[in-house]
Design an enzyme around this catalytic site. Structure first.
Site, PDB file in Angstrom:
ATOM      1  N   LYS A  11       0.886  -1.171   0.000  1.00  0.00           N
ATOM      2  CA  LYS A  11       0.000   0.000   0.000  1.00  0.00           C
ATOM      3  C   LYS A  11       0.917   1.212   0.000  1.00  0.00           C
ATOM      4  O   LYS A  11       1.572   1.502   1.006  1.00  0.00           O
ATOM      5  CB  LYS A  11      -0.919   0.006   1.218  1.00  0.00           C
ATOM      6  CG  LYS A  11      -1.731   1.302   1.314  1.00  0.00           C
ATOM      7  CD  LYS A  11      -2.612   1.349   2.552  1.00  0.00           C
ATOM      8  CE  LYS A  11      -3.114   2.775   2.775  1.00  0.00           C
ATOM      9  NZ  LYS A  11      -4.024   2.870   3.930  1.00  0.00           N
ATOM     10  N   GLY A  25      -8.781   9.047   8.985  1.00  0.00           N
ATOM     11  CA  GLY A  25      -9.182   9.146  10.377  1.00  0.00           C
ATOM     12  C   GLY A  25     -10.330  10.094  10.669  1.00  0.00           C
ATOM     13  O   GLY A  25     -10.723  10.249  11.822  1.00  0.00           O
ATOM     14  N   ALA A  30      -9.655   5.211   3.271  1.00  0.00           N
ATOM     15  CA  ALA A  30      -9.577   6.346   4.201  1.00  0.00           C
ATOM     16  C   ALA A  30     -10.859   7.161   4.251  1.00  0.00           C
ATOM     17  O   ALA A  30     -11.512   7.397   3.244  1.00  0.00           O
ATOM     18  CB  ALA A  30      -8.411   7.279   3.873  1.00  0.00           C
ATOM     19  N   GLY A  31     -11.188   7.563   5.470  1.00  0.00           N
ATOM     20  CA  GLY A  31     -12.308   8.470   5.683  1.00  0.00           C
ATOM     21  C   GLY A  31     -13.638   7.805   5.939  1.00  0.00           C
ATOM     22  O   GLY A  31     -14.618   8.475   6.255  1.00  0.00           O
ATOM     23  N   ASN A  79      -9.842   1.450   8.973  1.00  0.00           N
ATOM     24  CA  ASN A  79      -9.183   1.048  10.216  1.00  0.00           C
ATOM     25  C   ASN A  79      -9.866   1.682  11.428  1.00  0.00           C
ATOM     26  O   ASN A  79     -10.465   1.009  12.268  1.00  0.00           O
ATOM     27  CB  ASN A  79      -7.698   1.438  10.149  1.00  0.00           C
ATOM     28  CG  ASN A  79      -6.850   0.854  11.269  1.00  0.00           C
ATOM     29  OD1 ASN A  79      -5.654   0.674  11.121  1.00  0.00           O
ATOM     30  ND2 ASN A  79      -7.421   0.526  12.421  1.00  0.00           N
ATOM     31  N   THR A  80      -9.818   3.012  11.485  1.00  0.00           N
ATOM     32  CA  THR A  80     -10.284   3.713  12.681  1.00  0.00           C
ATOM     33  C   THR A  80     -11.741   3.387  13.013  1.00  0.00           C
ATOM     34  O   THR A  80     -12.090   3.222  14.189  1.00  0.00           O
ATOM     35  CB  THR A  80     -10.123   5.233  12.489  1.00  0.00           C
ATOM     36  OG1 THR A  80      -8.810   5.510  12.001  1.00  0.00           O
ATOM     37  CG2 THR A  80     -10.326   5.969  13.802  1.00  0.00           C
TER      38      THR A  80
END
Lengths: 70, 272
Positions: B105, B166, B193-194, B215-216
């Site tokens: 990545k 995040g 992301a996001g 992830n978050t």
């Protein structure tokens, strides 16, 4: 006197070392481990080359292991 | 989902369209339980300077390795934190040696505040790493021309952000994601992301994204294991909906129940 930087910290000694001796004997990383890799001056140094690679004054060595990431 | 909906990148079959990061979980046990709940196609990790003591106490790495050995998930190392093509190339080469995989990545950050990728350095690094045999999955902006450049550089997929890393804001520019899907119909697009909620992951999949990486949203949920399962269901539902084909939106109401044969109503109106 040989002065190098390992993981961002200065080290110095008087006798000659190779990378294997530095990593395994001096810094106590586990021998025969696949859990870390070594970069010499920003470039990958494969484990089989550690014994034959002399540590030179001014070298920058990084020892990297896995961390969590996104 | 139809059995024929096999997901491949670079001719390699990927077991799931939901990919998860390994960071910020409350504990290694909860991380692995979240993986078991989501059954992610890829699990991301990174690499940093470590002392001998750090290595000895690295429970997360040990648990991720155990998970990878017992599941269909693949490992996806990242180059998080790199700010130039040179740094990213060096770290990718070290990652390939450490993790024994050619998947990477590719992240090259251009702005510390928004964590927006430096797309110029990104394309440069992608070209070099692709030439060296890596499967480069680039974290990029949703710019069409940037994505085309990354494909020309040899990337087998692109991973445009939904929103800054995040933030959990979801797809902040749906027009652009629709544009990417329309203009790059045969390209594998992973929204990376996001993503903050399962509904946002589902939206991305309904819009034709091939997968999502997050992830978050799972790691920082009150119950990461339950949230991982919710995301897996959302991604599957969004994919199924995309294939099913949507109705055409309209402005005027239209009764679902046939009007013909309705008793009383018109009689009552006339008798009033």
């Amino acid at each position: 006197m040989i002065e190098i930087i390992v993981n961002g910290k200065s080290m110095a000694w008087t006798s000659e070392k190779n990378v294997y001796t530095l990593i395994i004997d001096t810094l106590n990383y586990p021998a025969e481990s696949s859990r870390f890799v070594v970069a010499l001056n920003g470039e990958l140094l494969p484990a089989e080359q550690w014994p034959s690679t002399r540590v030179n004054n001014g070298d920058i060595i990084d020892v990297l292991g896995a961390i969590t990431g996104g | 989902m139809a059995d024929s909906d096999v997901f491949t990148i670079a001719r390699e079959e990927i077991s799931s369209r939901l990919w998860l990061g390994s960071s910020m979980y409350p504990s290694p046990d909860i991380m692995v339980s979240a993986f078991a709940s989501a059954q992610p196609g890829f699990v991301t990790m990174s690499l940093r300077r470590q002392t001998a003591g750090d290595l000895a106490n690295n429970d997360y790495h040990e648990r991720v390795n155990q998970w990878l050995g017992a599941s269909q998930s693949r490992l996806l190392p990242n180059t998080a934190g790199c700010q130039s093509a040179k740094e990213a190339i060096q770290l990718a080469i070290l990652a390939r040696e450490l993790f024994k995989t050619s998947w990477i990545k590719l992240e090259v950050i251009g702005d510390e505040y928004s964590l927006q990728p430096n797309v110029f350095e990104l394309v440069s690094a992608a070209r070099e790493l692709s030439a060296q045999g890596f499967y480069v999955l680039p974290y990029c902006t949703d710019d069409l021309v940037v994505c085309e450049s990354l494909l020309h550089a040899g990337c087998p997929a692109v991973m445009p952000w939904g929103a800054p890393i995040g933030t959990g804001k979801g797809i902040i520019n749906p027009y652009q994601l629709r544009t990417l899907r329309a203009r790059l119909p045969d390209t594998t697009i992973i929204v990376d992301a996001g993503i903050g909620r399962p509904s946002q992951a589902m939206q991305a999949m309904e819009m034709g994204a091939d997968g999502v990486l997050l992830n978050t949203a799972v790691a920082k949920a009150a119950n990461p294991v339950a949230m991982a399962g919710a995301f897996a269901a959302a991604v599957d539902a969004g994919r199924a909906a995309f294939h099913a084909g949507f109705m055409t939106e309209r402005d005027m109401a239209s009764p679902s129940t046939p009007v013909a044969g309705m008793p009383f109503w018109h009689t009552a109106m006339r008798g009033g």
